[in-house]
Design an enzyme around this catalytic site. Structure first.
Site, short mmCIF file in Angstrom:
data_model
loop_
_atom_site.label_atom_id
_atom_site.label_comp_id
_atom_site.label_asym_id
_atom_site.label_seq_id
_atom_site.Cartn_x
_atom_site.Cartn_y
_atom_site.Cartn_z
N HIS A 180 0.81 -1.22 0.00
CA HIS A 180 0.00 0.00 0.00
C HIS A 180 0.84 1.27 0.00
O HIS A 180 0.36 2.34 0.35
CB HIS A 180 -0.95 0.00 1.20
CG HIS A 180 -2.00 -1.07 1.10
ND1 HIS A 180 -2.70 -1.56 2.17
CD2 HIS A 180 -2.48 -1.75 0.02
CE1 HIS A 180 -3.56 -2.49 1.78
NE2 HIS A 180 -3.44 -2.62 0.49
N SER A 220 -7.30 -6.69 9.98
CA SER A 220 -8.73 -6.90 10.28
C SER A 220 -9.46 -7.73 9.22
O SER A 220 -10.60 -8.10 9.42
CB SER A 220 -9.43 -5.55 10.40
OG SER A 220 -9.37 -4.89 9.15
N ASN A 229 -3.55 -11.89 16.09
CA ASN A 229 -4.35 -10.66 16.01
C ASN A 229 -5.06 -10.42 17.35
O ASN A 229 -5.31 -11.36 18.10
CB ASN A 229 -5.40 -10.79 14.89
CG ASN A 229 -5.80 -9.45 14.31
OD1 ASN A 229 -4.93 -8.71 13.84
ND2 ASN A 229 -7.07 -9.11 14.33
N GLU A 259 -8.07 -9.55 17.87
CA GLU A 259 -9.44 -10.09 17.90
C GLU A 259 -9.66 -10.90 16.62
O GLU A 259 -8.91 -10.73 15.66
CB GLU A 259 -10.45 -8.94 17.99
CG GLU A 259 -10.31 -8.01 16.80
CD GLU A 259 -11.07 -6.70 16.94
OE1 GLU A 259 -11.61 -6.42 18.02
OE2 GLU A 259 -11.11 -5.97 15.95
P1 NAD Z 1 -7.02 -2.43 10.40
O1 NAD Z 1 -6.82 -1.13 11.09
O2 NAD Z 1 -8.21 -2.61 9.54
O3 NAD Z 1 -7.06 -3.59 11.50
C1 NAD Z 1 -6.09 -3.73 12.49
C2 NAD Z 1 -6.27 -5.08 13.16
O4 NAD Z 1 -5.20 -5.21 14.10
C3 NAD Z 1 -7.58 -5.23 13.96
O5 NAD Z 1 -8.17 -6.47 13.62
C4 NAD Z 1 -7.13 -5.22 15.41
O6 NAD Z 1 -7.89 -6.10 16.21
C5 NAD Z 1 -5.71 -5.71 15.32
N1 NAD Z 1 -4.83 -5.18 16.37
C6 NAD Z 1 -4.88 -3.97 16.98
N2 NAD Z 1 -3.87 -3.86 17.85
C7 NAD Z 1 -3.18 -5.02 17.79
C8 NAD Z 1 -2.03 -5.53 18.46
N3 NAD Z 1 -1.37 -4.80 19.36
N4 NAD Z 1 -1.60 -6.77 18.14
C9 NAD Z 1 -2.25 -7.54 17.24
N5 NAD Z 1 -3.35 -7.11 16.58
C10 NAD Z 1 -3.80 -5.87 16.85
O7 NAD Z 1 -5.69 -2.72 9.62
P2 NAD Z 1 -5.40 -3.43 8.23
O8 NAD Z 1 -6.08 -4.74 8.16
O9 NAD Z 1 -3.93 -3.33 8.07
O10 NAD Z 1 -6.11 -2.53 7.11
C11 NAD Z 1 -6.13 -1.13 7.18
C12 NAD Z 1 -5.39 -0.35 6.12
O11 NAD Z 1 -4.96 0.80 6.83
C13 NAD Z 1 -4.13 -0.91 5.55
O12 NAD Z 1 -4.30 -0.91 4.19
C14 NAD Z 1 -3.01 0.06 5.90
O13 NAD Z 1 -2.36 0.51 4.73
C15 NAD Z 1 -3.69 1.27 6.50
N6 NAD Z 1 -3.10 1.75 7.76
C16 NAD Z 1 -1.76 1.65 7.96
C17 NAD Z 1 -1.21 2.07 9.17
C18 NAD Z 1 0.29 1.95 9.34
O14 NAD Z 1 1.03 2.01 8.36
N7 NAD Z 1 0.79 1.75 10.57
C19 NAD Z 1 -2.03 2.56 10.19
C20 NAD Z 1 -3.43 2.66 9.95
C21 NAD Z 1 -3.95 2.24 8.72
#
Ligand code: NAD
Length: 237
Positions: free
Chosen positions: A107, A179, A203, A205
């Site tokens: 991404h 997620s 994960n 959840e």
């Molecule tokens: P998401 O935000 O949709 O889901 C995050 C998942 O991580 C959730 O299911 C949650 O339960 C789990 N989670 C939260 N804290 C956790 C932990 N400490 N340990 C394990 N699991 C944990 O994320 P996604 O599926 O990556 O999709 C979202 C999109 O958002 C991606 O395409 C990404 O590019 C973008 N994004 C990126 C960042 C980043 O680069 N850090 C941050 C926010 C969103």
């Protein structure tokens, strides 16, 4: 896992314990913004100043956060295995700073910016690159505006041929902190499974696609992964 072809896919959850907020844990908001307002090509056309300010804030945030034990555990796993491919949906640089090399960012990345005219990207992380004003490229004879080098919703993810090849060929597929809402990333576990891989989830959840995992570890990645990696490196399968 020694001797096996392993693919790891990470999502925003792996960076949560470093202080970078995820999407889904905030009711679909990213740092209090609706995704449609900051992470789509339409938003960039309608209000580029808002989108630019949002991503400049995310880019500045990189210097305030550090990799956590989950990022470092995956670097250790890669060092200990012969064939591991690390794919991330994340746009931060915490895998690299946690010791991982050759990370596939499907991404895009925050540290680079992309010329709107040529499509070329360039690393732009000097202090002068992190302000509120739009920036111009260094690639065109007449400098053009650059945009975040991010795959927005509705755009094609990067490196998909390489990703599909690795996932179809892998024997173990591990997902950390995702997620299962965002496609095509959410579908990769299914592709791995129908091609015979063992599928493992770490994960906080159960994600939407939980039924495709053979092994599920619920909890914080930074707490669970160091021990899991230790056990994977020690186990023959
Ligand atoms: P998401 O935000 O949709 O889901 C995050 C998942 O991580 C959730 O299911 C949650 O339960 C789990 N989670 C939260 N804290 C956790 C932990 N400490 N340990 C394990 N699991 C944990 O994320 P996604 O599926 O990556 O999709 C979202 C999109 O958002 C991606 O395409 C990404 O590019 C973008 N994004 C990126 C960042 C980043 O680069 N850090 C941050 C926010 C969103």
């Amino acid at each position: 896992m020694q001797g096996k072809r392993v693919v790891v896919l990470t999502g925003a959850g792996i960076s949560a314990e470093s202080g970078i907020r995820t999407f889904r844990d905030n009711d679909g908001l990213w740092e209090n913004n609706r995704i449609e307002d900051v992470a789509t090509p339409r938003a960039w056309r309608a209000d580029p100043e808002r989108v630019w300010r949002f991503y400049q804030a995310r880019r500045r945030q990189l210097s305030e956060v550090e990799p956590n034990p989950a990022h470092r555990a995956l670097a250790k796993l890669s060092e200990g295995l012969d064939h591991m491919v690390l794919i991330t949906q994340n746009v931060d640089d915490l895998h690299e700073r946690g010791g991982s090399e050759d990370v596939i960012h499907m991404h895009g990345r925050l540290e680079t910016l992309r010329c709107e005219s040529s499509g070329q990207n360039e690393r732009r992380m000097e202090d002068s690159d992190l302000g509120e004003d739009f920036l111009e490229c260094n690639c065109c004879a007449e400098p053009q505006r650059v945009r975040p080098d991010i795959v927005w919703f509705g755009e094609m993810p990067m490196h998909m041929n390489e990703i599909y090849a690795a996932v179809e060929a892998c024997e173990v597929f591990i997902v950390v902190g995702s997620s299962g809402h965002v496609y095509p990333a959410a579908d990769l576990v299914h592709i791995a499974q129908v091609n015979g891989a063992r599928t493992i989830l770490v994960n906080a959840e159960p994600p939407l696609n939980v039924e495709f995992f053979d092994e599920v570890h619920l909890g914080m990645a930074g707490e669970l992964l160091p021990d899991l990696v230790q056990s994977w490196l020690g186990s023959p399968d």
